[in-house]
Design a protein around this motif. Structure first.
Motif, PDB file in Angstrom:
ATOM      1  N   ASP A 146       0.801  -1.132  -0.113  1.00  0.00           N
ATOM      2  CA  ASP A 146       0.024  -0.137   0.064  1.00  0.00           C
ATOM      3  C   ASP A 146       0.990   1.228   0.131  1.00  0.00           C
ATOM      4  N   THR A 147       2.087   1.233   0.685  1.00  0.00           N
ATOM      5  CA  THR A 147       2.821   2.423   0.712  1.00  0.00           C
ATOM      6  C   THR A 147       3.296   2.769  -0.401  1.00  0.00           C
ATOM      7  N   PHE A 148       4.121   1.807  -1.362  1.00  0.00           N
ATOM      8  CA  PHE A 148       4.649   2.058  -2.678  1.00  0.00           C
ATOM      9  C   PHE A 148       3.519   2.273  -3.440  1.00  0.00           C
ATOM     10  N   GLY A 174       1.695   6.224  -6.964  1.00  0.00           N
ATOM     11  CA  GLY A 174       0.572   6.794  -7.787  1.00  0.00           C
ATOM     12  C   GLY A 174       0.095   8.149  -7.026  1.00  0.00           C
ATOM     13  N   GLY A 175       0.592   8.451  -6.017  1.00  0.00           N
ATOM     14  CA  GLY A 175       0.276   9.975  -5.409  1.00  0.00           C
ATOM     15  C   GLY A 175       0.654  11.037  -6.346  1.00  0.00           C
ATOM     16  N   ARG A 176       1.848  10.674  -6.934  1.00  0.00           N
ATOM     17  CA  ARG A 176       2.529  11.849  -7.600  1.00  0.00           C
ATOM     18  C   ARG A 176       2.557  13.219  -6.732  1.00  0.00           C
ATOM     19  N   GLY A 177       2.989  12.982  -5.520  1.00  0.00           N
ATOM     20  CA  GLY A 177       3.110  14.200  -4.760  1.00  0.00           C
ATOM     21  C   GLY A 177       2.018  14.716  -3.966  1.00  0.00           C
ATOM     22  N   ASP A 178       0.714  14.256  -4.414  1.00  0.00           N
ATOM     23  CA  ASP A 178      -0.571  14.961  -3.774  1.00  0.00           C
ATOM     24  C   ASP A 178      -0.812  14.075  -2.435  1.00  0.00           C
ATOM     25  N   ARG A 179      -1.067  14.643  -1.404  1.00  0.00           N
ATOM     26  CA  ARG A 179      -1.188  14.125  -0.108  1.00  0.00           C
ATOM     27  C   ARG A 179      -2.416  13.579  -0.041  1.00  0.00           C
ATOM     28  N   VAL A 180      -3.522  13.857  -0.462  1.00  0.00           N
ATOM     29  CA  VAL A 180      -4.999  13.472  -0.256  1.00  0.00           C
ATOM     30  C   VAL A 180      -5.116  12.088  -1.260  1.00  0.00           C
ATOM     31  N   LEU A 195       7.993   9.878   4.216  1.00  0.00           N
ATOM     32  CA  LEU A 195       6.601   9.714   3.923  1.00  0.00           C
ATOM     33  C   LEU A 195       6.018  10.842   4.919  1.00  0.00           C
ATOM     34  N   ASP A 196       6.422  11.104   5.761  1.00  0.00           N
ATOM     35  CA  ASP A 196       6.240  12.460   6.650  1.00  0.00           C
ATOM     36  C   ASP A 196       6.057  13.810   6.094  1.00  0.00           C
TER      37      ASP A 196
END
Length: 285
Positions: free
Chosen positions: A91-93, A98-104, A249-250
């Motif tokens: 899930d983390t990877f 996939g998040g491409r820098g976006d937190r939400v 990740l923080d």
């Protein structure tokens, strides 16, 4: 005493598939506090996993080649933990890529129960690396043909099996600073009770427990000082990997999640196994 037993039960209930009655942990705030206090006993749960792996290595030694024994040990670890930490790694990877820098978006992907290409790739690479590292730790010839060899440290001398015991212990110790010192990225989640109720003083307790485990593992080997030094280096490697992952990740998430805790445990286990793997130049011919 009840508080201690409740926190021990919480540690085993969360980190392993050892059957623990719900009443042993309690309900509501009592259970939440027990989960926070359970971080003290994380290395104890790791010792159970490591001990089971060494026992299985002893049982299979001389009957299977090192590669197949390594597969069996990795499978046993996954079974004892229910694959919880492996799921967190995937899930983390998935979320990171996939998040491409976006937190939400990253948090949404991490919450998705489906595994993506990045998570699957990370999972496969981790499992392969663990199997290869463990296979290198196992003796090239008959492994532990007699129990008295194991009891007198010959298993550790011939096969350098201490990483099998130390990796689960140190990995669960190294994740505690992440729980204690980093914020939780979600309003609620599987790991939120740990972060909400864990205290910095608990880190001292879990460190003392980990040091006791290191001393015990080192005492089982013929060369106490050399093994203790090697485990110390492995512990530093584990902590470095855990803190590096947490820092990364923080910054993306504004905190950590239960998935990140699981990923940290898996990656730090690998770090310990690799640090204990003999280099070709130093391996006996």
């Amino acid at each position: 005493m009840t508080v201690i037993l409740r926190s021990i039960a919480a540690a085993f209930s969360f980190l392993t598939r050892v059957p623990v009655p719900a009443r042993a942990i309690g309900e509501g705030d009592t259970a939440a506090r027990a989960l926070g206090q359970s971080v003290i006993w994380f290395p104890l749960a790791g010792a159970l996993i490591g001990g089971a792996q060494v026992a299985l290595a002893w049982l299979l030694g001389g009957h299977l080649p090192p590669g197949l024994i390594a597969v069996a040990l990795v499978a046993l670890s996954a079974a004892l933990t229910g694959g919880l930490h492996l799921d967190g790694l995937a899930d983390t990877f998935d979320g990171w890529a996939g998040g491409r820098g976006d937190r939400v978006r990253t948090l949404e992907i991490m919450r998705d129960s489906r595994i993506g290409a990045h998570g699957a790739t990370a999972l496969i690479l981790l499992l392969v690396a663990k199997i290869l590292a463990i296979a290198e730790l196992l003796p090239r010839s008959e492994l532990l043909p007699r129990f008295d060899r194991f009891a007198h440290g010959d298993a550790f001398e011939r096969g350098a099996l201490w990483p099998l015991l130390a990796a689960p212990v140190l990995a669960r110790w190294a994740v505690v600073p992440l729980i204690v010192f980093f914020r939780y990225a979600r309003a609620e989640g599987l790991g939120s009770p740990f972060q909400a109720h864990a205290r910095p003083a608990y880190l001292a307790g879990t460190t003392l427990l980990a040091l006791g485990a290191i001393a015990g593992i080192s005492a089982a080997t013929p060369l106490f000082g050399d093994t203790a030094t090697a485990i110390g280096i492995a512990a530093a490697s584990a902590l470095g990997v855990a803190l590096a992952l947490a820092g990364l990740l923080d910054r993306r998430l504004g905190g950590l999640t239960g998935d990140v805790y699981g990923a940290a445990i898996e990656l730090t286990e690998l770090a310990v196994l690799v640090s204990g793997t003999p280099c070709p130049a130093s391996s006996p011919r």
